[in-house]
Enzyme design. Structure first.
Site, PDB file in Angstrom:
ATOM      1  CB  VAL A 198      12.908   3.149   5.998  1.00  0.00           C
ATOM      2  CG1 VAL A 198      11.974   3.870   4.907  1.00  0.00           C
ATOM      3  CG2 VAL A 198      13.677   4.236   6.709  1.00  0.00           C
ATOM      4  CD  GLU A 199      11.230  -0.231   1.517  1.00  0.00           C
ATOM      5  OE1 GLU A 199      10.227  -0.311   1.493  1.00  0.00           O
ATOM      6  OE2 GLU A 199      11.915   0.566   1.053  1.00  0.00           O
ATOM      7  CB  THR A 200       8.522  -3.820   6.722  1.00  0.00           C
ATOM      8  OG1 THR A 200       9.890  -4.428   7.201  1.00  0.00           O
ATOM      9  CG2 THR A 200       8.376  -4.229   5.160  1.00  0.00           C
TER      10      THR A 200
END
Length: 351
Positions: free
Chosen positions: A135-137
């Protein structure tokens, strides 16, 4: 400054003077938008504080802030975070995709040993660690395009709603750079100054990043193993309960009263109380278990979910129900053998 070649025959004309005036104004406006922070009144106070409090050299800090620039698009981005402008039905389309699910399976396969070791040491499931990074990167593909020094300086000195918080993060960033030997002028990250595979803000980096491969440095910027251990450590330190679920969907016959849908994210309602209020809680949950009933706007209307302690822990990573639900459902989809189904996990209990 760019040199403009104006033909000699019009240099003295009124038109030429207007052109030159407009060009000069444009350059001045651009310079104002990207102004360096060396002479900013609040930056001066910050430099003096860092020198007094932490022994930084003033001249070195002045050099740093003479290169740090205000970025208006960072301020604009802070005013419209996706978590506050999108409904769940829109938010999930971003993160529950075939690409992100397939990428998660590849990430788990390639980093199997580190993930299993992190799960054993911290109690956080490998698929949840993977989903956070996904989700983050997108598993490290998109770590952010802004210089961290620009992001933190802009928000510390020119974004009053959260200037206190980001001034603290700027302080933590400079301390982190000194400790790790980073070039603080070159690191890039998100518009909020988060860095690396798991997008840690500087205070989280200093508090929760771990050296998970025993090379004497906690590197979440370029080292997947350290990033995996650090994400697991973060969740564990915030109260992850090994072996317990995350969230489960409940089928409500009618919309519950607002009193059963608290805005506070920490689960404070007992399962027994929810049952007595008519919520069809699965029998697998103990009556004393604390949960929180949530309503999310899905494609087909309202969905009702029970968020448990581990769901709350994910919101400590990002204080958004949409974010936590995206992490949870992505983790379940990664774990599910059928990667072609992006309409939601087959088993949404998180057990």
């Amino acid at each position: 400054m760019q040199s403009w070649n104006i033909p000699q025959r019009i240099k003295k004309s009124a038109l030429a003077m207007l052109v030159l005036s407009a060009l000069s104004a444009g350059v001045a406006n651009a310079a104002e938008e990207n102004v360096a922070y060396k002479t900013h009144p609040e930056a001066k106070k910050f430099i003096a504080s860092m020198a007094s409090k932490h022994g930084f050299d003033k001249a070195q800090l002045q050099q740093i802030f003479s290169g740090a620039e205000k970025k208006q698009d960072i301020i604009d981005a802070m005013k419209r975070p996706a978590e506050k402008v999108l409904e769940w039905k829109d938010y999930r389309r971003i993160f529950l995709t075939d690409q992100r699910i397939a990428g998660g399976k590849v990430f788990m396969k390639e980093n199997k040993d580190a993930l299993l070791r992190a799960e054993a040491q911290y109690g956080v499931p490998a698929q949840v660690i993977t989903a956070i990074i996904g989700v983050e990167t997108l598993y490290g593909r998109h770590k952010g395009r802004y210089r961290v020094i620009d992001a933190l300086s802009t928000l510390a000195f020119d974004y009053p709603p959260r200037s206190k918080f980001f001034r603290s993060e700027l302080e933590q960033y400079l301390l982190l750079g000194r400790e790790q030997g980073f070039d603080v002028m070159s690191l890039t990250g998100s518009y909020a100054g988060a860095m690396g595979y798991g997008q840690f803000i500087p205070s989280s980096y200093r508090s929760y990043a771990v050296d998970f491969n025993d090379d004497k440095i906690a590197d979440i910027l370029t080292d997947k193993t350290d990033a995996i251990g650090s994400v697991a450590n973060y969740l564990a330190r915030h109260g992850w309960r090994q072996g317990e679920g995350v969230a489960m969907q409940v089928e409500m016959q009618k919309a519950p009263p607002a009193s059963l849908l608290p805005k506070k994210q920490k689960p404070a309602q007992s399962v027994d109380k929810l049952k007595k209020a008519g919520v069809p809680v699965p029998e697998s949950l103990d009556d004393k278990t604390r949960a929180r009933l949530m309503a999310l706007e899905a494609e087909s209307g309202k969905e009702y979910w029970l968020g448990l302690q581990n769901f709350y822990v994910i919101t400590r990573y990002n204080h958004s129900d949409l974010y936590a639900m995206a992490v949870f459902q992505l983790s379940e989809a990664i774990r599910n053998d059928d990667s072609s189904n992006t309409d939601g996990p087959a088993d949404a209990t998180g057990a």
